[in-house]
Structures are given as C-alpha cells and as structure tokens.
Design a protein around this motif. Structure first.
Motif, PDB file in Angstrom:
ATOM      1  N   THR A  29       0.805  -1.207   0.000  1.00  0.00           N
ATOM      2  CA  THR A  29       0.000   0.000   0.000  1.00  0.00           C
ATOM      3  C   THR A  29       0.846   1.268   0.000  1.00  0.00           C
ATOM      4  N   ASN A  32       2.869   3.381  -3.600  1.00  0.00           N
ATOM      5  CA  ASN A  32       2.395   4.498  -4.400  1.00  0.00           C
ATOM      6  C   ASN A  32       2.560   5.835  -3.689  1.00  0.00           C
ATOM      7  N   THR A  68      -1.213   5.668 -12.705  1.00  0.00           N
ATOM      8  CA  THR A  68      -1.931   5.156 -11.537  1.00  0.00           C
ATOM      9  C   THR A  68      -3.434   5.262 -11.726  1.00  0.00           C
ATOM     10  N   GLN A  72      -4.893   1.520 -11.569  1.00  0.00           N
ATOM     11  CA  GLN A  72      -5.499   1.009 -10.338  1.00  0.00           C
ATOM     12  C   GLN A  72      -6.750   0.168 -10.603  1.00  0.00           C
ATOM     13  N   GLY A  76      -6.915  -3.780 -10.371  1.00  0.00           N
ATOM     14  CA  GLY A  76      -7.945  -4.238  -9.446  1.00  0.00           C
ATOM     15  C   GLY A  76      -8.852  -5.275 -10.063  1.00  0.00           C
ATOM     16  N   CYS A 123       0.397  -0.145  -8.538  1.00  0.00           N
ATOM     17  CA  CYS A 123      -1.070  -0.204  -8.574  1.00  0.00           C
ATOM     18  C   CYS A 123      -1.652  -1.417  -7.853  1.00  0.00           C
ATOM     19  N   TYR A 126      -2.790  -1.666  -3.124  1.00  0.00           N
ATOM     20  CA  TYR A 126      -4.037  -1.265  -2.471  1.00  0.00           C
ATOM     21  C   TYR A 126      -5.213  -2.143  -2.882  1.00  0.00           C
ATOM     22  N   GLY A 401      -9.679   0.284  -6.793  1.00  0.00           N
ATOM     23  CA  GLY A 401      -8.848   0.954  -7.788  1.00  0.00           C
ATOM     24  C   GLY A 401      -9.502   2.212  -8.327  1.00  0.00           C
ATOM     25  N   ARG A 404      -8.965   5.240  -6.171  1.00  0.00           N
ATOM     26  CA  ARG A 404      -7.702   5.936  -6.417  1.00  0.00           C
ATOM     27  C   ARG A 404      -7.764   6.738  -7.717  1.00  0.00           C
ATOM     28  N   THR A 405      -8.496   6.237  -8.715  1.00  0.00           N
ATOM     29  CA  THR A 405      -8.641   6.986  -9.962  1.00  0.00           C
ATOM     30  C   THR A 405      -9.287   8.341  -9.704  1.00  0.00           C
TER      31      THR A 405
END
Length: 468
Positions: A29, A32, A68, A72, A76, A123, A126, A401, A404-405
């Motif tokens: 985690t 990033n 990222t 992500q 994911g 990526c 998480y 994911g 995070r985007t």
C-alpha cells in the motif's frame, strides 16, 4: 505509530483476521504514496542534471498520476479475476524494474518512462489489500475490518509525511537517483513477504466470459488520458481533448452494456448510487486537499515569503493532525458522522484561507494547517470504508482501484485550479481566489454527504442497522 497499527490489527486478528497478511498489505500500500511524495524534492535537481525546465520535469509527476489513475482499476479487475498473489508479485517486480531504470536513466525521457512503469507497478498493493480484507471477512464471517482499513489509511498518510524528508536525506547522501533506487529494496521486500505470506488463491470461476475486457480497458484509458491531459492544461487550444473524452466515455458505456463480462459493469455501477456518491465525494475532497497542499504551499513561498523549509514546517501540523484523527477515530465504523465533521472542517479551513491577510502571523498559518488536517484524516478514511461496504464483493479490488482513480482526478483538477489562480509572486488575492474555488467544492462535498441517506446505515453493525 507502527506499534499502534500492529496492536489494532492484532485486536481484529483475535476475531479471526490473519495477521500475517499485515506486512505484505502495508508494504504494498505504501509504494504508491512514497513515490508520489518523494518526487517533490527531486524535481529541481533532476532539472539541473538534464538542463530541463520545470514544464518538462512536471511530467515526472503527471506520468505517475496518469499511469496510476488508469492502472489502479485495471489491476484491481485482474485481482478480482485471478486473485491478489500473482498481481502483487508482478507489481513488485515492475516497481523494482522502474527503480533500476531510474538509477540508470541517461535522459529525462527514460525517467518519465520509469515513472510510468512505477505507476503501474505500484497499482497492485491497495486493490490486493482490499481484496484480502474482504476475503478474510468472508472466511471468518466477521464483517468488521475497521482496524485493518485504518492501518492502511494511516500508513499511507505517514508515508506522505515522511516522503519529502526521506527524499531530501537520500539526495543529500547519494544524489537524486537514490529517490528511484529506494524502490529496489522496497520491491525486494514486497517480493519476499508476498511470496511467503500472500495466500495462493485460485482464480474465481466466472464462466467462459471471465477473460479480461481489453476493448473496455482501452476505451477507459482513452477517456482518462484525454480528460487528465486537458486538466493539466485547460486551454481553449486543447478543446479536442474533452471531446475525445466524451466520445470515449460514450463508446465505453455502449461496449460495457453489450459484453457479458465487462471491465466496468455499468449496469451494476449505475444502479449503485451510494458508491457513485462516494466517488463524487472522493473527487471533491481530493481536489480541496491537493489545492491546499500545493496552492497554499506555493503562496507561502511566493506570496508570504517563506523559504521551502519554513513552508514545510508550516504544513507539518496538517499531516500530524490527519494521522492522529485517523488513528483515534478509525475503530468507529460509522461513516456519516466522520464525513459531516470533515466537511464542516473543510469549509472552516477554506473560509480562513479566504480571509487570510497577506502578512498573516505564523500562528494563524499553523492554525489553518491544523484545521485542514481534520478532513484529511476523516474524509479519506471514511470514503475508503464506504467503498468497502458499498462495492460489489466480487469487484472489491477494481472498486478500490476506481477510488484511487477519482483521487488522482481530483489532484489533476487541483493542479489546474492552482495554475489558474496562482502565479509566481502571487499576492493574497490569488490565494483568496483559490480559496473561493475550494470553498465551493467543500460546500458541494458537504451537501452531497447530507443528501446521501444511505450513509446512515453504511458501516453500522447489523443489529444497529436493523433497528434504525
């Protein structure tokens, strides 16, 4: 701080959570955030080394954000389909390769490519962690991962705090290339603990159509690249970028509605209004947070006249407060109250910025940093917990994911706002204009939170939810 996290994780391990997963989850985690923050002190020496202007070295930041934001949810989805172990190990390998590329890079272009590889490599951590938390909950029959989610949030916030300081120390000891080299031992550590402790989960069986939706991923990438490139330079001359984003978005929806196993299940996602609201809140609070982090820092140096060290010390209470708030409130699973308090604190902080005099006293600057640390600690943790409870369990990693985007989309929006309202030598008026923009976003955040009635039950124990 690590001992506090360990005690909290052990408390939940007593309820059945496998505590041996803590090390790979935390290591994966932090990859990033450490690379997002450590680059801040590397840009100037890299520019000097290659004779590159700031507009060119800025791509080192944007490249990681773009990779990222796209990677992500894609990684994911792969985690959802094939389990976390292989993706975790592959991500760690890419992270190590990126570190080697940075150490050996002969020019800025190779460094940008290294940051892209780094973005994709970091990526996996998480989404894999969220997948493991969900699978452990299903295995034990106990859906109360508050301590584990808090550990992830606090670990990320702690790394963001120490990243620039660590980067400065590394540069002092061995030059800017050491800020890339640090990824090599981190990748090796992830490979070792991942191989030893990550469970060998079989790929879920979802029928013949369980393959990866490559056309959907390509359209998703086109949508994000077009949109984020425009946010980096929102000018009339680049009018075609939002048009391309709209076209790619429309094509993505049509594609995903017609495929049996879509990359983004737009039917389920479109029907999950609470999850969409959470993504909207993440976008807004990230925009406010990054506006403060970058915009306020820029004004402290160019408007208030502080040097880089002084500006960094002013921001230290922001991170300390955020970490403390997350650690103190993390055990409480109720989400709505945290978001309301965080939203009010955002409004108070932005109002203070709007009223900030050009020659503000140091104590006032520190006070604003403390206030803005409250939403940093509450909102990020609460929204992360909301995604855990609101997402389709079979798509928990890709949903994480997407979280995070939207975070990085907010960061891009903040960069665009900072460029529009602040310039070199900005007076207090520039800060006030930025604060007004932040105030509008904060008001929308709070309104969206108050309007979302589903939050009254999200994260509450089943017996409390049944009686509500």
């Amino acid at each position: 701080m690590s001992s506090v996290l360990t005690r909290r994780f052990r408390a939940e391990s007593g309820s059945g959570f496998d505590r041996k997963l803590l090390a790979p989850m935390l290591l994966g985690t932090i990859l990033n955030p450490i690379n997002s923050s450590i680059i801040a002190v590397s840009l100037v020496p890299i520019g000097v080394a290659f004779g590159a202007p700031a507009s060119s070295t800025a791509w080192l930041v944007s490249a990681l954000y773009l990779a990222t934001a796209i990677g992500q949810p894609v990684v994911g989805r792969l985690v959802d389909l094939y389990g976390p172990r292989r993706l975790y190990l592959a991500g760690a390998t890419l992270t190590g390769i990126a570190g080697i590329m940075g150490v050996l890079a002969p020019d800025l272009l190779v460094l940008v490519l290294a940051r892209i590889v780094l973005g994709f490599g970091t990526c996996a951590g998480y989404p894999a962690s969220m997948y493991l938390i969900r699978s452990e909950s299903e295995r034990t029959g106990k859906n109360s991962p508050a301590g584990v989610l808090t550990a992830l949030a606090v670990a990320g916030q702690t790394i963001v705090v120490i990243g620039p300081t660590l980067g400065g120390l590394l540069i002092h000891l061995g030059g800017w290339r050491t800020t890339f080299a640090i990824n090599i031992p981190l990748a090796i550590a992830c490979l070792i603990v991942g191989a030893l402790r990550m469970p060998k989960t079989p790929a879920p069986q979802r029928g013949k159509g369980s393959g990866l939706d490559l056309p959907g991923i390509a359209l998703f990438a086109a949508l994000l690249v077009s949109l984020l490139l425009f946010l980096m330079k929102p000018q009339v001359a680049y009018w075609y970028l939002p048009v391309l984003a709209i076209a790619a978005g429309a094509a993505l929806i049509i594609r995903e509605l017609r495929t049996p196993e879509p990359f983004l299940d737009v039917r389920v996602l479109g029907g999950n209004v609470p999850l969409l609201a959470t993504y909207g809140r993440v976008l807004l609070t990230s925009m406010v947070g990054y506006c403060f982090l970058y915009g306020f820092t820029q004004w402290l140096e160019s408007g208030r006249g502080l040097n880089a060290t002084g500006a960094g010390l002013i921001l230290l209470p922001l991170s300390i407060t955020g970490i403390a708030v997350s650690a103190i409130t993390g055990r409480r699973t109720v989400i709505r109250g945290k978001l309301i308090v965080g939203g009010i604190a955002q409004i108070l902080g932005c109002t203070a910025l709007f009223l900030m005099p050009g020659a503000a006293a140091i104590w006032l600057l520190l006070g604003v940093a403390v206030i803005m640390g409250i939403p940093q600690g509450l909102n990020s943790l609460a929204n992360q917990n909301a995604v855990y409870y609101q997402a389709d369990p079979e798509r928990i990693a890709s949903s994480a994911g997407l979280l995070r985007t939207f975070t990085y989309a907010g960061a891009m929006g903040a960069a665009a706002a900072g460029g529009a309202f602040l310039s070199a030598g900005s007076s207090a008026a520039g800060l006030h204009h930025l604060a007004l923009f932040m105030l509008v976003a904060s008001g929308l955040f709070l309104a969206l939170t108050l309007a979302d009635r589903s939050l009254r039950l999200t994260g509450r124990p089943a017996r409390d939810a049944a009686s509500a």
